[in-house]
Write an enzyme that holds these catalytic residues in place. Structure first.
Site, mmCIF file in Angstrom:
data_model
loop_
_atom_site.group_PDB
_atom_site.id
_atom_site.type_symbol
_atom_site.label_atom_id
_atom_site.label_comp_id
_atom_site.label_asym_id
_atom_site.label_seq_id
_atom_site.Cartn_x
_atom_site.Cartn_y
_atom_site.Cartn_z
ATOM 1 C CG ASN A 11 37.745 36.036 34.754
ATOM 2 O OD1 ASN A 11 38.669 35.288 34.565
ATOM 3 N ND2 ASN A 11 37.644 37.138 33.764
ATOM 4 C CD1 TRP A 12 38.312 32.350 40.186
ATOM 5 C CD2 TRP A 12 39.579 30.697 40.180
ATOM 6 N NE1 TRP A 12 37.795 31.684 40.949
ATOM 7 C CE2 TRP A 12 38.341 30.342 40.853
ATOM 8 C CE3 TRP A 12 40.324 29.465 39.920
ATOM 9 C CZ2 TRP A 12 38.074 29.254 41.746
ATOM 10 C CZ3 TRP A 12 40.216 28.307 40.783
ATOM 11 C CH2 TRP A 12 39.051 28.122 41.401
ATOM 12 C CE LYS A 13 39.518 39.661 35.702
ATOM 13 N NZ LYS A 13 39.567 41.248 35.741
ATOM 14 C CG HIS A 98 37.456 39.180 30.007
ATOM 15 N ND1 HIS A 98 38.464 40.467 30.410
ATOM 16 C CD2 HIS A 98 36.772 39.464 31.214
ATOM 17 C CE1 HIS A 98 38.289 40.817 31.587
ATOM 18 N NE2 HIS A 98 37.332 40.349 32.021
ATOM 19 C CD GLU A 100 41.329 41.617 32.575
ATOM 20 O OE1 GLU A 100 41.537 40.510 32.695
ATOM 21 O OE2 GLU A 100 40.769 42.510 33.457
ATOM 22 C CD GLU A 170 33.330 41.507 32.544
ATOM 23 O OE1 GLU A 170 33.407 41.033 34.074
ATOM 24 O OE2 GLU A 170 34.178 41.112 31.963
ATOM 25 N N GLY A 176 38.300 45.633 38.101
ATOM 26 C CA GLY A 176 39.512 45.641 38.765
ATOM 27 C C GLY A 176 39.935 47.189 39.401
ATOM 28 C CB SER A 216 34.599 46.847 41.084
ATOM 29 O OG SER A 216 35.899 47.317 40.552
ATOM 30 N N GLY A 237 35.694 39.114 39.197
ATOM 31 C CA GLY A 237 37.105 38.994 39.103
ATOM 32 C C GLY A 237 37.817 38.915 40.362
ATOM 33 N N GLY A 238 38.252 39.981 40.897
ATOM 34 C CA GLY A 238 38.580 40.175 42.244
ATOM 35 C C GLY A 238 38.129 39.484 43.327
HETATM 36 P P1 PGA Z 1 36.484 42.424 38.665
HETATM 37 O O1 PGA Z 1 36.796 41.752 37.382
HETATM 38 O O2 PGA Z 1 35.295 41.928 39.230
HETATM 39 O O3 PGA Z 1 38.006 42.507 39.390
HETATM 40 O O4 PGA Z 1 36.276 44.096 38.252
HETATM 41 C C1 PGA Z 1 35.617 41.690 36.456
HETATM 42 C C2 PGA Z 1 36.056 40.779 35.243
HETATM 43 O O5 PGA Z 1 37.111 41.268 34.649
HETATM 44 O O6 PGA Z 1 35.312 39.839 34.923
#
Ligand code: PGA
Length: 257
Positions: A11-13, A98, A100, A170, A176, A216, A237-238
Site C-alpha cells: 500500500n503505497w498510500k 483502510h 486511514e 490492521e 506506520g 509495521s 505500508g512503509g
Molecule cells: P505500515 O502500513 O506497514 O506502514 O504500518 C500498513 C498499512 O497501512 O496498510
C-alpha cells in the site's frame, strides 16, 4: 502455515510521484519471480496506469490495485473514481475500509459495505481492512470492533463472492508507528476474524479466506508473523516503498509455502 496461498500487498498510500512509482515497479519486476505468493501494489490514483503499464510490459507477476473506489459507475460525483475507470487502468483489486479512510477521511461502515458490494459486482477482487484503535484495544474491544467491522463490511456478500475477498487485519495503533502486534496477539485476532467469517458464512468459506496482517510488517518481523496459522500474508505500508524490503517480505511469505 496453511494451504492458503499467501497474499502480500504493498500500500503505497499518498507517496511516490510518477518517476518514483514507475522506478519502484521496475525494481520489483526485476526482483520478483515465481507465483507461490500473490502480489499486488497499490499506487496513488494518477499513477495506476503507468505502473500497470510497466508491470504488464515486464510480464511481472504483480497485480495493480487501487487504494479506494467509489460505488457509482458514472455521473455527478466530483472527485471520485469509478470501478470501470479503474478497470480501464488495469486495476484488478481494490482496497476498501483502510483505517486511514475510516479514521482520517471519515468513511462509515455502510459506505464501506456499499463499496465492497459494488466492487465485487464489477468482478474485482477486494481487500477489506478492519482493525481496532489503541483506545478500543485498551477497553478490551478488539474482538467486538473487528467482528463488527466485518459484519457491516461483508453484509450481502455471497459465499461465491467471498472467494474474491481478502481481509486485512490492521491494528490502527501499529500502522506506520513501528509498533507491531506480537505474533501471538496477531494470531489470536486473526483466529477470531476467521471464526466470525465461519459464523457469517460457513466453515468452508472461513477456511478459504486469506487474512493479511498489516501494521509495521518488515523483513525482520515478517517470518514470525507469517508463520502463524491464521496469518496468510501482509498489507505493507512503509516497507513496501523500498524494493529490497518489500521483496524481503515476499521472500519470507514464499518460505512458508
Ligand atoms: P505500515 O502500513 O506497514 O506502514 O504500518 C500498513 C498499512 O497501512 O496498510
Amino acid at each position: 502455515m496453511s494451504t492458503r496461498r499467501p497474499f502480500i500487498g504493498g500500500n503505497w498510500k499518498m507517496n511516490l510521484h510518477q518517476g518514483e512509482a514507475v522506478d519502484l515497479a521496475l525494481a520489483l519486476a526485476d526482483k520478483i519471480t515465481g507465483d507461490s505468493v500473490q502480489i499486488a501494489v497499490f499506487p496513488a490514483f494518477p499513477y495506476l496506469l503507468p505502473v500497470a503499464t510497466v508491470l504488464h510490459e515486464k510480464g511481472a507477476p504483480i497485480a495493480v490495485g487501487a487504494q479506494d473506489v467509489y460505488t457509482q459507475s458514472n455521473g455527478a460525483f466530483t472527485g471520485e473514481v469509478s470501478l470501470s475507470m479503474l478497470q480501464d487502468c488495469g486495476v484488478s483489486t481494490v482496497l476498501v475500509g483502510h483505517s486511514e479512510r475510516r479514521h482520517v477521511i471519515g468513511e462509515t461502515d455502510p459506505l464501506i459495505n456499499d463499496k465492497v458490494l459494488a466492487a465485487l459486482e464489477a468482478g474485482m477482487d477486494v481487500i477489506l481492512a478492519v482493525g481496532e484503535t489503541i483506545e478500543q484495544r485498551e477497553a478490551d474491544k478488539t474482538d467486538s470492533i473487528n467482528t463488527g467491522q466485518l459484519g457491516y463490511g461483508l453484509a450481502g456478500v455471497s459465499d461465491e463472492q467471498m472467494k474474491r475477498v481478502t481481509i486485512a487485519y490492521e491494528p490502527v495503533w501499529a500502522i506506520g508507528t513501528g509498533k507491531t502486534a506480537t505474533p501471538d496477539d496477531a494470531q489470536r485476532a486473526h483466529m477470531v476474524i476467521r471464526q466470525a467469517i465461519a459464523f457469517m458464512f460457513d466453515q468452508a468459506v472461513a477456511d478459504g479466506v486469506r487474512i493479511q496482517y498489516g501494521g509495521s510488517m518488515k523483513p525482520g518481523n515478517a517470518a514470525e508473523l507469517l508463520a502463524q496459522t491464521d496469518i496468510d500474508g501482509g498489507l505493507i505500508g512503509g516497507a513496501s516503498l523500498k524494493a529490497d524490503d518489500f521483496a524481503g517480505i515476499i521472500q519470507a511469505a514464499a518460505a512458508t509455502v
